[in-house]
Design a protein around this motif. Structure first.
Motif, PDB file in Angstrom:
ATOM      1  N   ALA A   1      -8.935  61.026 157.457  1.00 21.73           N
ATOM      2  CA  ALA A   1     -10.614  60.749 158.105  1.00 21.73           C
ATOM      3  C   ALA A   1     -11.035  60.624 156.869  1.00 21.73           C
ATOM      4  O   ALA A   1     -11.821  59.801 156.433  1.00 21.73           O
ATOM      5  CB  ALA A   1     -10.754  61.796 159.236  1.00 21.73           C
ATOM      6  N   ARG A   2     -11.304  61.499 156.081  1.00 19.24           N
ATOM      7  CA  ARG A   2     -11.692  61.327 154.887  1.00 19.24           C
ATOM      8  C   ARG A   2     -11.301  59.820 153.604  1.00 19.24           C
ATOM      9  O   ARG A   2     -12.608  59.237 153.879  1.00 19.24           O
ATOM     10  CB  ARG A   2     -11.588  62.786 153.934  1.00 19.24           C
ATOM     11  N   VAL A   3     -10.247  60.255 153.470  1.00 22.75           N
ATOM     12  CA  VAL A   3      -9.948  58.622 152.874  1.00 22.75           C
ATOM     13  C   VAL A   3     -10.325  57.397 153.739  1.00 22.75           C
ATOM     14  O   VAL A   3     -10.561  57.012 152.900  1.00 22.75           O
ATOM     15  CB  VAL A   3      -8.512  58.753 152.310  1.00 22.75           C
ATOM     16  N   GLU A   4     -10.401  57.468 154.969  1.00 21.92           N
ATOM     17  CA  GLU A   4     -10.578  56.499 155.619  1.00 21.92           C
ATOM     18  C   GLU A   4     -11.740  55.691 155.806  1.00 21.92           C
ATOM     19  O   GLU A   4     -11.598  54.670 155.733  1.00 21.92           O
ATOM     20  CB  GLU A   4      -9.818  56.342 156.979  1.00 21.92           C
ATOM     21  N   GLN A   5     -12.434  56.454 155.476  1.00 24.32           N
ATOM     22  CA  GLN A   5     -13.817  56.254 156.002  1.00 24.32           C
ATOM     23  C   GLN A   5     -14.205  56.345 154.227  1.00 24.32           C
ATOM     24  O   GLN A   5     -15.003  54.921 154.753  1.00 24.32           O
ATOM     25  CB  GLN A   5     -14.926  57.446 156.083  1.00 24.32           C
TER      26      GLN A   5
ATOM     27  N   LEU B   1      -9.640  46.638 146.033  1.00 20.97           N
ATOM     28  CA  LEU B   1      -9.353  47.667 144.399  1.00 20.97           C
ATOM     29  C   LEU B   1     -10.929  48.923 144.240  1.00 20.97           C
ATOM     30  O   LEU B   1     -10.321  49.607 144.434  1.00 20.97           O
ATOM     31  CB  LEU B   1      -9.705  46.958 142.916  1.00 20.97           C
ATOM     32  N   VAL B   2     -11.899  48.343 145.275  1.00 16.95           N
ATOM     33  CA  VAL B   2     -12.958  49.662 144.758  1.00 16.95           C
ATOM     34  C   VAL B   2     -12.614  50.814 146.449  1.00 16.95           C
ATOM     35  O   VAL B   2     -12.704  51.926 145.988  1.00 16.95           O
ATOM     36  CB  VAL B   2     -14.061  48.815 145.365  1.00 16.95           C
ATOM     37  N   ALA B   3     -12.073  49.790 147.626  1.00 20.45           N
ATOM     38  CA  ALA B   3     -11.290  50.874 148.570  1.00 20.45           C
ATOM     39  C   ALA B   3     -10.199  52.112 147.996  1.00 20.45           C
ATOM     40  O   ALA B   3     -10.646  53.216 148.101  1.00 20.45           O
ATOM     41  CB  ALA B   3     -11.106  49.977 149.209  1.00 20.45           C
ATOM     42  N   LEU B   4      -9.559  51.582 146.856  1.00 16.89           N
ATOM     43  CA  LEU B   4      -8.458  52.755 146.514  1.00 16.89           C
ATOM     44  C   LEU B   4      -9.253  53.546 145.778  1.00 16.89           C
ATOM     45  O   LEU B   4      -8.370  54.454 145.379  1.00 16.89           O
ATOM     46  CB  LEU B   4      -7.339  51.732 145.702  1.00 16.89           C
TER      47      LEU B   4
ATOM     48  N   LEU C   1     -11.128  59.341 144.662  1.00 20.03           N
ATOM     49  CA  LEU C   1     -12.451  60.093 144.366  1.00 20.03           C
ATOM     50  C   LEU C   1     -12.678  61.288 145.456  1.00 20.03           C
ATOM     51  O   LEU C   1     -13.077  62.345 145.951  1.00 20.03           O
ATOM     52  CB  LEU C   1     -14.023  59.451 143.302  1.00 20.03           C
ATOM     53  N   ALA C   2     -12.502  60.359 146.930  1.00 25.09           N
ATOM     54  CA  ALA C   2     -12.793  61.380 148.633  1.00 25.09           C
ATOM     55  C   ALA C   2     -11.751  62.523 147.730  1.00 25.09           C
ATOM     56  O   ALA C   2     -11.450  63.103 149.163  1.00 25.09           O
ATOM     57  CB  ALA C   2     -12.550  60.401 149.708  1.00 25.09           C
ATOM     58  N   HIS C   3     -10.292  62.196 147.913  1.00 27.33           N
ATOM     59  CA  HIS C   3      -9.203  63.247 148.265  1.00 27.33           C
ATOM     60  C   HIS C   3      -9.553  64.056 147.149  1.00 27.33           C
ATOM     61  O   HIS C   3      -9.052  65.564 147.158  1.00 27.33           O
ATOM     62  CB  HIS C   3      -7.593  61.757 147.643  1.00 27.33           C
ATOM     63  N   ALA C   4     -10.040  63.944 145.806  1.00 26.94           N
ATOM     64  CA  ALA C   4     -10.155  65.177 145.287  1.00 26.94           C
ATOM     65  C   ALA C   4     -11.590  65.962 145.207  1.00 26.94           C
ATOM     66  O   ALA C   4     -11.346  66.825 145.092  1.00 26.94           O
ATOM     67  CB  ALA C   4     -10.516  64.351 143.656  1.00 26.94           C
ATOM     68  N   GLY C   5     -12.104  64.998 145.681  1.00 25.15           N
ATOM     69  CA  GLY C   5     -13.703  65.870 146.351  1.00 25.15           C
ATOM     70  C   GLY C   5     -12.997  67.286 147.436  1.00 25.15           C
ATOM     71  O   GLY C   5     -13.533  68.216 147.857  1.00 25.15           O
ATOM     72  N   PHE C   6     -11.905  66.364 148.925  1.00 29.86           N
ATOM     73  CA  PHE C   6     -11.602  67.068 149.617  1.00 29.86           C
ATOM     74  C   PHE C   6     -10.932  68.362 148.839  1.00 29.86           C
ATOM     75  O   PHE C   6     -11.256  69.482 149.863  1.00 29.86           O
ATOM     76  CB  PHE C   6     -10.194  65.801 150.141  1.00 29.86           C
ATOM     77  N   VAL C   7     -10.354  68.668 148.017  1.00 31.26           N
ATOM     78  CA  VAL C   7      -9.503  69.581 147.500  1.00 31.26           C
ATOM     79  C   VAL C   7     -10.418  70.149 146.378  1.00 31.26           C
ATOM     80  O   VAL C   7     -10.003  71.033 146.809  1.00 31.26           O
ATOM     81  CB  VAL C   7      -8.411  68.517 146.488  1.00 31.26           C
ATOM     82  N   ALA C   8     -11.315  69.433 146.128  1.00 32.33           N
ATOM     83  CA  ALA C   8     -12.095  70.408 145.517  1.00 32.33           C
ATOM     84  C   ALA C   8     -13.256  71.302 146.573  1.00 32.33           C
ATOM     85  O   ALA C   8     -14.073  72.862 146.216  1.00 32.33           O
ATOM     86  CB  ALA C   8     -13.352  69.450 144.693  1.00 32.33           C
ATOM     87  N   GLU C   9     -13.567  71.099 147.239  1.00 31.60           N
ATOM     88  CA  GLU C   9     -14.080  71.912 148.686  1.00 31.60           C
ATOM     89  C   GLU C   9     -13.151  72.777 149.268  1.00 31.60           C
ATOM     90  O   GLU C   9     -13.175  73.639 149.621  1.00 31.60           O
ATOM     91  CB  GLU C   9     -14.616  70.740 149.328  1.00 31.60           C
ATOM     92  N   HIS C  10     -11.759  72.494 149.492  1.00 26.90           N
ATOM     93  CA  HIS C  10     -10.446  73.122 149.716  1.00 26.90           C
ATOM     94  C   HIS C  10      -9.456  73.242 148.950  1.00 26.90           C
ATOM     95  O   HIS C  10      -8.333  72.937 149.193  1.00 26.90           O
ATOM     96  CB  HIS C  10     -10.503  72.375 151.056  1.00 26.90           C
ATOM     97  N   PRO C  11      -9.716  74.259 147.977  1.00 28.83           N
ATOM     98  CA  PRO C  11      -8.746  74.658 146.841  1.00 28.83           C
ATOM     99  C   PRO C  11      -7.092  75.286 147.905  1.00 28.83           C
ATOM    100  O   PRO C  11      -6.089  75.283 147.256  1.00 28.83           O
ATOM    101  CB  PRO C  11      -8.914  75.603 145.913  1.00 28.83           C
TER     102      PRO C  11
ATOM    103  N   ALA D   1     -10.908  62.937 138.041  1.00 24.48           N
ATOM    104  CA  ALA D   1     -10.254  61.785 138.699  1.00 24.48           C
ATOM    105  C   ALA D   1     -10.430  60.674 138.699  1.00 24.48           C
ATOM    106  O   ALA D   1     -10.092  59.653 138.269  1.00 24.48           O
ATOM    107  CB  ALA D   1     -10.635  62.172 140.847  1.00 24.48           C
ATOM    108  N   PRO D   2     -12.526  60.311 137.963  1.00 23.35           N
ATOM    109  CA  PRO D   2     -12.499  58.803 137.819  1.00 23.35           C
ATOM    110  C   PRO D   2     -11.608  58.113 136.229  1.00 23.35           C
ATOM    111  O   PRO D   2     -11.575  57.254 136.398  1.00 23.35           O
ATOM    112  CB  PRO D   2     -14.132  58.962 137.509  1.00 23.35           C
ATOM    113  N   ARG D   3     -11.692  59.333 135.789  1.00 21.29           N
ATOM    114  CA  ARG D   3     -11.161  58.630 133.946  1.00 21.29           C
ATOM    115  C   ARG D   3      -9.536  58.129 134.668  1.00 21.29           C
ATOM    116  O   ARG D   3      -9.098  57.585 133.984  1.00 21.29           O
ATOM    117  CB  ARG D   3     -11.122  59.954 133.657  1.00 21.29           C
ATOM    118  N   VAL D   4      -9.325  59.554 135.556  1.00 19.76           N
ATOM    119  CA  VAL D   4      -7.396  59.149 135.632  1.00 19.76           C
ATOM    120  C   VAL D   4      -7.548  57.766 136.604  1.00 19.76           C
ATOM    121  O   VAL D   4      -6.497  56.866 136.456  1.00 19.76           O
ATOM    122  CB  VAL D   4      -7.184  60.286 136.711  1.00 19.76           C
ATOM    123  N   PHE D   5      -7.999  57.738 137.312  1.00 20.14           N
ATOM    124  CA  PHE D   5      -7.915  56.121 138.980  1.00 20.14           C
ATOM    125  C   PHE D   5      -8.111  55.110 137.342  1.00 20.14           C
ATOM    126  O   PHE D   5      -7.725  54.298 138.127  1.00 20.14           O
ATOM    127  CB  PHE D   5      -8.920  55.940 139.226  1.00 20.14           C
ATOM    128  N   ALA D   6      -9.582  54.959 136.150  1.00 22.53           N
ATOM    129  CA  ALA D   6      -9.737  54.171 135.943  1.00 22.53           C
ATOM    130  C   ALA D   6      -8.045  53.820 134.947  1.00 22.53           C
ATOM    131  O   ALA D   6      -8.448  52.528 134.943  1.00 22.53           O
ATOM    132  CB  ALA D   6     -10.836  54.122 134.565  1.00 22.53           C
TER     133      ALA D   6
END
Length: 202
Positions: A73-77, A86-89, A94-104, A187-192
């Motif tokens: 749901a997080r990544v789909e939103q 490309l922006v969606a990817l 970044l949403a996935h990375a944020g989810f992991v940071a919130e729920h390690p 995450a932003p640097r790796v995605f770049a």
């Protein structure tokens, strides 16, 4: 006499149990989490816990169902709010990375399930989650190719594997460093770098 948690409706108690397991997994080996530890964390007796779940495997199943529902749901939103594939990817990454940071505790549990011998239901659910995630990525790759954003020769299966593998690598690095927030920073640097490999040539 130790204080006990107030009675909750069944659905709320199950949700609280899932939350407790995710919290415990953030600080200890998920395979070492016992039903006694879960009950203690929730200030319940084991008997009260087993009124809602017949076994530890049933608890793990509920946790994996929650992870799949919340993460997808997080990544789909994030993807739906983006103006282009490309922006969606990037938004999904970044949403996935944020989810992991919130729920390690989540990646610790997923890695743990995938390492278990046999073919348990939670293990099958992790595979299903990854398959659904990969399918969504491939939809975006196809849209990006059609719109001229993404290299038309891109191998979509390999690109999906690399996308998910990059996040898993970030997770491992953050776990090794003991710094959960590192995944958000990196995450932003790796995605770049990833993006440079898949986008169309100018």
């Amino acid at each position: 006499m130790n204080p006990r948690a107030k009675p909750l409706p069944a659905d709320e108690r199950r949700a609280a149990t899932v939350e407790a397991v995710v919290q415990l997994a953030a600080t200890q080996n998920p395979s070492d989490i016992t039903t006694a530890a879960i009950a203690g964390h929730m200030q319940l007796t084991q008997g009260a816990l087993f009124r809602h779940f017949p076994s530890k495997d049933a608890i793990l199943q509920a946790v994996m169902e929650w992870v799949a529902e919340q993460l997808l749901a997080r990544v789909e939103q994030a993807a739906q709010e983006a103006p282009s594939p490309l922006v969606a990817l990037e938004a999904m990454f970044l949403a996935h990375a944020g989810f992991v940071a919130e729920h390690p505790g989540v990646p610790r549990m997923m890695f743990g399930e995938l390492q278990r011998a046999g073919d348990s239901l939670p293990r099958r659910m992790v595979r299903t989650l990854l398959a659904r995630y990969g399918e969504r990525l491939q939809e975006l790759f196809a849209q990006g190719k059609a719109g001229g954003e993404i290299d038309p020769s891109l191998d979509p299966e390999a690109a999906a594997t690399l996308f998910i593998g990059s996040i898993q690598g970030l997770v491992m690095q953050s776990m090794l460093s003991g710094d959960v927030e590192r995944i958000r920073r990196d995450a932003p640097r790796v995605f770049a770098i990833y993006q440079r490999g898949i986008r169309s040539a100018p």
